[in-house]
Design an enzyme around this catalytic site. Structure first.
Site, PDB file in Angstrom:
ATOM      1  N   ASP A  98      37.214  41.659  51.739  1.00 34.15           N
ATOM      2  CA  ASP A  98      36.990  40.532  50.833  1.00 34.15           C
ATOM      3  C   ASP A  98      37.974  39.412  51.158  1.00 34.15           C
ATOM      4  OD1 ASP A  98      35.025  41.828  49.382  1.00 34.15           O
ATOM      5  OD2 ASP A  98      36.432  42.677  47.942  1.00 34.15           O
TER       6      ASP A  98
ATOM      7  N   TYR B 217      43.616  52.372  51.648  1.00 35.76           N
ATOM      8  CA  TYR B 217      43.802  51.153  50.854  1.00 35.76           C
ATOM      9  C   TYR B 217      44.949  51.341  49.867  1.00 35.76           C
ATOM     10  CZ  TYR B 217      39.091  49.953  52.478  1.00 35.76           C
ATOM     11  OH  TYR B 217      37.986  49.669  53.259  1.00 35.76           O
TER      12      TYR B 217
ATOM     13  N   ASP C 200      37.376  42.122  40.291  1.00 33.59           N
ATOM     14  CA  ASP C 200      38.708  41.774  40.786  1.00 33.59           C
ATOM     15  C   ASP C 200      39.198  40.538  40.034  1.00 33.59           C
ATOM     16  OD1 ASP C 200      37.453  39.545  41.926  1.00 33.59           O
ATOM     17  OD2 ASP C 200      37.482  40.357  43.959  1.00 33.59           O
TER      18      ASP C 200
ATOM     19  N   ARG D  14      37.053  47.983  44.423  1.00 38.03           N
ATOM     20  CA  ARG D  14      36.785  47.309  43.140  1.00 38.03           C
ATOM     21  C   ARG D  14      35.999  48.212  42.194  1.00 38.03           C
ATOM     22  NH1 ARG D  14      33.687  42.344  44.558  1.00 38.03           N
ATOM     23  NH2 ARG D  14      33.252  43.381  46.526  1.00 38.03           N
TER      24      ARG D  14
END
Length: 300
Positions: free
Chosen positions: A46, A74, A88, A180
């Site tokens: 993203d 992550y 987010d 997310r």
């Protein structure tokens, strides 16, 4: 049609992507900086996310699916107390909650997010819905019923709890994971709502963020031999596949896209492998007992 401009160079450049730029724009910059004819990336990040973005150049673009399929790690922060339209910090707040979970509640809730899970992508995602990308529809205000999809979560652990409103987590997962969605679903499970405050991809397959180049470094080294020296071998993209070695004759046959003889031991019939000659990849294909039937051939 004129020939596409640029050099025939093959390999990988690992970028530590900053927040605020798209994955596509990073590919464009790397391609320009190396004057490369062909470039692509493995696994979109993203715009707001940072970390590993592996850019494949030339023949390495044929190995992109293997990096896209590889395990990834992550590090991210979940902010409790609000759900957003994008899951987010970029999106509009949809709902708020005054509840805040205890450390114990968080630890207990994480169990449901490990192993084989089903995950519904965020409304704003690259998933295609009837031919259109979900994020385009979401921006038009269309609420979609996105189908849940399977995800393998190897590990999901608390790294830090800075305050009552936030928790920092680290997740190692397989292909197609949406951080997310984890934040959104964890917030719901804890009854306090949640979204991603920030997100960083620490590693992706064999590539690590801490070894990545910054965009400033790429700008500084653009069109220089020093940047060429940062190019990692195409073969890194094949890290997860077993290697077999071609015979002299097998190498010639494989390089023309035909089944070729290889030397291998302990490889099961039908296994996907990569074939080398003098350490360089010449093809990827199926091992068929003594020879490999190629699916992809590397021309260099």
């Amino acid at each position: 049609m004129g020939r596409k401009k640029g050099r025939d160079i093959s390999g990988w450049i690992v970028v530590d992507k900053p927040a605020g730029v798209t994955s596509t724009s990073v590919v464009g910059k790397v391609r320009w900086a190396l004057d490369a004819k062909k470039a692509g990336h493995a696994g979109t990040l993203d715009p707001a996310a940072t970390g590993v973005l592996a850019i494949a150049l030339g023949e390495a673009t044929k190995t992109v699916p293997f990096i896209t399929d590889a395990m990834k790690c992550y590090r991210f922060q979940v902010r409790f107390g609000a759900s957003t339209s994008t899951d987010d910090a970029e999106g509009a707040v949809l709902e708020t909650s005054d509840a805040r979970p205890t450390d114990e509640a968080i630890a207990a809730a994480l169990g449901a997010f490990r192993g084989d899970i089903m995950q519904v992508p965020p409304q704003v995602s690259a998933v295609k819905v009837e031919g259109e990308r979900a994020y385009d529809l979401a921006r038009e205000g269309v609420a979609m019923d996105l189908a849940a999809r399977p995800l393998w979560v190897e590990s999901l652990e608390v790294v830090a709890r800075p305050d009552a409103d936030t928790v920092e987590l680290e997740m190692v997962c397989g292909k197609g994971g949406y951080v997310r969605s984890i934040a959104r679903d964890l917030g719901r499970a804890l009854g306090c709502l949640g979204h991603v405050a920030w997100l960083r991809r620490v590693w992706s397959g064999p590539f690590e963020a801490e070894n990545g180049l910054s965009l400033d470094q790429i700008d500084t080294l653009a069109r220089t031999p020093e940047l060429d020296e940062k190019l990692l071998p195409l073969e890194l993209g094949l890290d997860d596949l077993p290697e077999v070695k071609a015979t002299v004759e097998g190498a010639v046959r494989l390089s023309h896209g035909n089944p070729g003889q290889v030397i291998a031991s302990g490889i099961e019939f039908g296994t996907e492998v990569w074939v080398s000659r003098d350490g360089l990849a010449i093809a990827v294909g199926r091992y068929m007992g003594g020879e490999v039937h190629p699916d992809r051939v590397f021309n260099r």
